[in-house]
Every structure is written in structure tokens, then in C-alpha cells.
Design an enzyme around this catalytic site. Structure first.
Site, PDB file in Angstrom:
ATOM      1  N   GLY A  29       0.934  -1.186  -0.148  1.00 21.60           N
ATOM      2  CA  GLY A  29       0.170   0.055   0.002  1.00 21.60           C
ATOM      3  C   GLY A  29       0.861   1.438   0.110  1.00 21.60           C
ATOM      4  N   GLY A  34       5.585   5.102  -8.486  1.00 19.39           N
ATOM      5  CA  GLY A  34       6.446   3.831  -8.500  1.00 19.39           C
ATOM      6  C   GLY A  34       5.634   2.628  -8.778  1.00 19.39           C
ATOM      7  CG  HIS A  35       3.535   1.105  -5.369  1.00 20.31           C
ATOM      8  ND1 HIS A  35       3.729   2.367  -4.335  1.00 20.31           N
ATOM      9  CD2 HIS A  35       4.008   0.064  -4.983  1.00 20.31           C
ATOM     10  CE1 HIS A  35       4.185   1.819  -3.318  1.00 20.31           C
ATOM     11  NE2 HIS A  35       4.369   0.556  -3.373  1.00 20.31           N
ATOM     12  CE  LYS A 147      13.685   3.739  -3.052  1.00 23.26           C
ATOM     13  NZ  LYS A 147      13.307   2.600  -2.087  1.00 23.26           N
ATOM     14  CB  VAL A 174       9.326   5.943 -10.813  1.00 28.55           C
ATOM     15  CG1 VAL A 174       8.339   7.421 -10.956  1.00 28.55           C
ATOM     16  CG2 VAL A 174       8.636   4.804 -11.560  1.00 28.55           C
ATOM     17  CG  LEU A 182       8.572   8.473  -7.028  1.00 27.24           C
ATOM     18  CD1 LEU A 182       7.246   8.421  -7.561  1.00 27.24           C
ATOM     19  CD2 LEU A 182       8.708   9.827  -6.232  1.00 27.24           C
ATOM     20  CB  SER A 183      10.691   5.442  -0.982  1.00 32.83           C
ATOM     21  OG  SER A 183      10.392   4.846   0.371  1.00 32.83           O
TER      22      SER A 183
END
Ligand code: PAF
Length: 259
Positions: A29, A34-35, A147, A174, A182-183
Site C-alpha cells: 500500500g 512507482g507502484h 528501486k 521512478v 519514489l518511496s
């Protein structure tokens, strides 16, 4: 979009869809772009897209880190629906780890270096939950982000060693316009910490370990856990730093597929 919370429910919903390809995107979630790149790749390459949504306690060594992990299921479901996901599998803790659970999968060598040294048991938790997701969803393809290069290597090894019938697809990292990867953990950074965190992606962009180490050592307000060349497929320069109470990882591909 179907939301299922039980293993039996997931199997029932997927049974009539098994004649076509199934793409699985495992997530915890806190979805970001990135997801979305993973979901887009899965949508483009499969008849059915399944996204799992489960914050896996077994991969957190630190209870505080698990408690602080961002959770917003309603938002994640809206993002998944918008991305064209067909089935979201969002099980409870007990559905994945019922009382008496005692079977673990350990990718011993790849799982013990780099992140494995700083987060003992992390990849055992990842490999175990991912294998269980594979067993429930039985995907044709599964999508992971570059990533988390070491996670990719762990999953690649798991699939190879256990002869799993699933194709691993790796999607490039990404980044924000300034280079920060992105994280979900970026949400925890204050504006000042976010500015300091940029030193990691900038150092890695040199693609030279010594130069990157020198740049990170000169940067203010972050602690280096490691910065190493890893002989993954493809090889990467990978690093982990701590900025305040947030730990960030990133990597750049050194040869092979460009990021
Ligand atoms: O990358 C993640 O979000 C997690 O490690 C994964 C693959 C969903 C397993 O819990």
C-alpha cells in the site's frame, strides 16, 4: 474491481480467469507513482491484474518502523481502481500468518548481504510472503521495482531455486524531478530532511563507488549504512542512508538495462 480479503475468496474470483494471463503486483500500500508504473506494466501485459495490499509484519525487524508505516486503504483502493486493477487481495494478518504458522523461506546468501546485514530477517519475511502470494494468485507474471534491487535479486533467486512457474518483470525506478527515488517512506521526511536525502541519488548518479562515498561523507545530516557495488543481474551501485529517523535505499544500474 473486486476486493477480496481471504485466500478462499481470491481463489474463487480467480478460478474463471485462469485461461488468460494473470499479472501480480505485490504491494504494502501507500501507493505512489512507482507502484503506478508496476500496475501500468501489469495492465499492458496481462488479461487480469491482481494487486496485493498487505503490510507484512514479518519483514520489519523494528516494531516502531512497522507501526509508522503509512496506511490509507481507501486511497490505495481508489488508486488501484483508477489504474485498472481487476482484483485487490487485501488479507488480514491472520489470513497470511494463521496461529501456528511456522514455515519460512530463506534465500540465504543474497538475503544476508547489504540490507540483510542491517535488517536481519527482512528478506526471509519478504520471500515467505511473496511465495505465499504466488501460491494463492498463481500469476503468469509478477512485477517488481528496480528501486529495491536486492529484493528483485532475492525474488529472482527464489523463483529459480524453487522452479516457480512465474515470470519476473522488473520496472525501472521512478524518480521525482530532482532525482529522489519514489518511496512510501519519503512521506515521513520533513522538507529539510528531503533536501538532505537528495545527496544519496546524487552520489549514486556518479556510478563510481569511491566518488559517491566521498560525496556522501561530505553531505550534511545523513548517516551512511552502506554503499556497495552488488553483483546482481544487472550489477548495481546500491546505498542506504538514514536521514533523521527515516532510512532510505536507492541504487543505479551499472551495466545492462538502463534505468
Ligand atoms: O516491496 C514491497 O512493497 C514488499 O517488500 C512486498 C514485495 C510487497 C512484500 O511484502
Amino acid at each position: 474491481m473486486n476486493l477480496v480479503r481471504t485466500i478462499a475468496g481470491a481463489r474463487e474470483v480467480l478460478a474463471p480467469l485462469r485461461s488468460g494471463s494473470i499479472g501480480l503486483v505485490p504491494t504494502m500500500g501507500a501507493l505512489h507513482d512507482g507502484h503506478l508504473a508496476l500496475l501500468r506494466a501489469a495492465r499492458a501485459g496481462n488479461e487480469t491484474v491482481v494487486m496485493s495490499l498487505f503490510v507484512n509484519p514479518a519483514q520489519f525487524a523494528d516494531a516502531g518502523d512497522l507501526a509508522r508505516y503509512p496506511r490509507d486503504e481507501a486511497r490505495d483502493l481508489a488508486v488501484a481502481a483508477e489504474a485498472g486493477v481487476d482484483v485487490v487481495f487485501a488479507p488480514s494478518h491472520d489470513e497470511m500468518y494463521p496461529p501456528g504458522f511456522q514455515t519460512w523461506v530463506d534465500v540465504t546468501e543474497v538475503g544476508s548481504i547489504l540490507e540483510g546485514r542491517f535488517r536481519p530477517g527482512h528478506f526471509r519475511g519478504v520471500a515467505t510472503v511473496v511465495l505465499k502470494l504466488f501460491s494463492i494468485v498463481r500469476p503468469t507474471r509478477t512485477y517488481f521495482g528496480q528501486k529495491d534491487a536486492q529484493q528483485v535479486e532475492v525474488i529472482r533467486t527464489l523463483i529459480r531455486d524453487l522452479a516457480l512457474e512465474v515470470e519476473l518483470r522488473v520496472v525501472p525506478t521512478v524518480r521525482d524531478a530532482d532525482g529522489l527515488a519514489l518511496s512510501s517512506r519519503n512521506a515521513r521526511l520533513s522538507p529539510d530532511e528531503r533536501r538532505r536525502a537528495l545527496a544519496l541519488s546524487r552520489a549514486l548518479a556518479t556510478r563510481d563507488r569511491e566518488q559517491a562515498l566521498a560525496e556522501l561523507a561530505a553531505a550534511n545530516g545523513l548517516e551512511i549504512d552502506y554503499l556497495e557495488v552488488a553483483d546482481f543481474d544487472p550489477p548495481v551501485l546500491a546505498g542506504a542512508v538514514r536521514v533523521g529517523s527515516t532510512r532510505l535505499i536507492d541504487n543505479v544500474v551499472l551495466e545492462g538495462e538502463a534505468q
